[in-house]
Design a protein around this motif. Structure first.
Motif, mmCIF file in Angstrom:
data_model
loop_
_atom_site.group_PDB
_atom_site.id
_atom_site.type_symbol
_atom_site.label_atom_id
_atom_site.label_comp_id
_atom_site.label_asym_id
_atom_site.label_seq_id
_atom_site.Cartn_x
_atom_site.Cartn_y
_atom_site.Cartn_z
ATOM 1 N N ALA A 2 0.831 -1.209 0.000
ATOM 2 C CA ALA A 2 0.000 0.000 0.000
ATOM 3 C C ALA A 2 0.865 1.258 0.000
ATOM 4 C CB ALA A 2 -0.906 -0.004 1.224
ATOM 5 N N ILE A 4 0.605 5.650 0.650
ATOM 6 C CA ILE A 4 -0.195 6.746 1.207
ATOM 7 C C ILE A 4 0.421 8.078 0.807
ATOM 8 C CG2 ILE A 4 -1.067 7.821 3.317
ATOM 9 C CD1 ILE A 4 -0.494 4.946 4.621
ATOM 10 N N THR A 176 -4.904 6.920 0.005
ATOM 11 C CA THR A 176 -4.229 5.679 -0.358
ATOM 12 C C THR A 176 -4.188 5.518 -1.879
ATOM 13 O OG1 THR A 176 -6.219 4.293 -0.398
ATOM 14 C CG2 THR A 176 -5.140 4.631 1.742
ATOM 15 N N LEU A 195 -5.910 -0.478 5.978
ATOM 16 C CA LEU A 195 -4.672 -1.194 5.680
ATOM 17 C C LEU A 195 -4.757 -2.663 6.091
ATOM 18 C CD1 LEU A 195 -2.037 1.492 6.782
ATOM 19 C CD2 LEU A 195 -2.664 0.857 4.448
#
Length: 199
Positions: A2, A4, A176, A195
């Motif tokens: 992921a 951000i 995100t 998350l």
């Protein structure tokens, strides 16, 4: 993995009160962060926000109560009316951008130390000496205040454009790579749940 995008300003007390929670959860979940300091007043102007000084007295009183409560709950010291707020945050933001480009120290620590300088230590984050101290403490060369000036200014302006295009309207604002948007340090639990795949 992921990712951000983190839109913020060192002038935001609520960003300061987030502490290192973003960095801690990113590390726990293998997420990466791009730090995108912005001109918060320009963002307000572009997205319909109102600067604190222009808000209705009811909102101003509530903001001060909330800051006091959140300060106690976070465990972070906070001065509700800092001696050097508001100030010109651009030099500090340029330094954060230059530090991120340099990649030799801890950007999260730098950002938080600049916020702490403003909100807990009664220092002026427009002062080059203060910025240099924060750079050094976070593992960066203090000459980034001069060598990173041009790139910092260019990226700072682009960060504002990116923030508006991405849907941000305040600080802190977390977006995100799946375009999930979280506004405010009090939404970090929601970001963590995202998350973890729970929301």
């Amino acid at each position: 993995m992921a990712h951000i995008d983190y839109y913020f300003t060192p002038l935001s007390p609520f960003t300061y009160l987030a502490g290192s929670r973003l960095e801690d959860m990113a590390a726990a979940h293998g997420a990466t962060i791009t730090y995108k300091p912005i001109d918060i007043m320009a963002l307000f102007a572009a997205t319909g926000g109102t600067p604190p000084k222009d808000r209705h007295p009811n909102r101003q009183v509530y903001r001060m109560q909330e800051l006091e409560r959140r300060g106690k709950l976070s465990g972070l010291p906070i001065t509700l009316k800092p001696a050097h707020w508001p100030t010109n945050a651009a030099p500090a933001c340029y330094a954060i951008i230059a530090a991120q480009n340099a990649g030799t120290g801890d950007v999260g620590k730098l950002a938080h130390s600049l916020m702490a300088a403003c909100w807990a230590q009664e220092k002026d984050i427009a002062d080059e000496k203060v910025i240099k101290e924060c750079l050094t403490a976070a593992g960066f060369s203090d000459d980034l205040t001069s060598t990173g000036l041009l790139v910092g200014a260019e990226v700072f302006a682009k960060n504002l454009e990116d923030a508006v295009a991405a849907g941000a309207f305040g600080a802190p604002f977390y977006i995100t790579d799946s375009d999930q948007r979280f506004w405010g340090h009090d939404r970090l639990d929601d970001l963590q749940a995202h998350l973890e795949g729970r929301i």
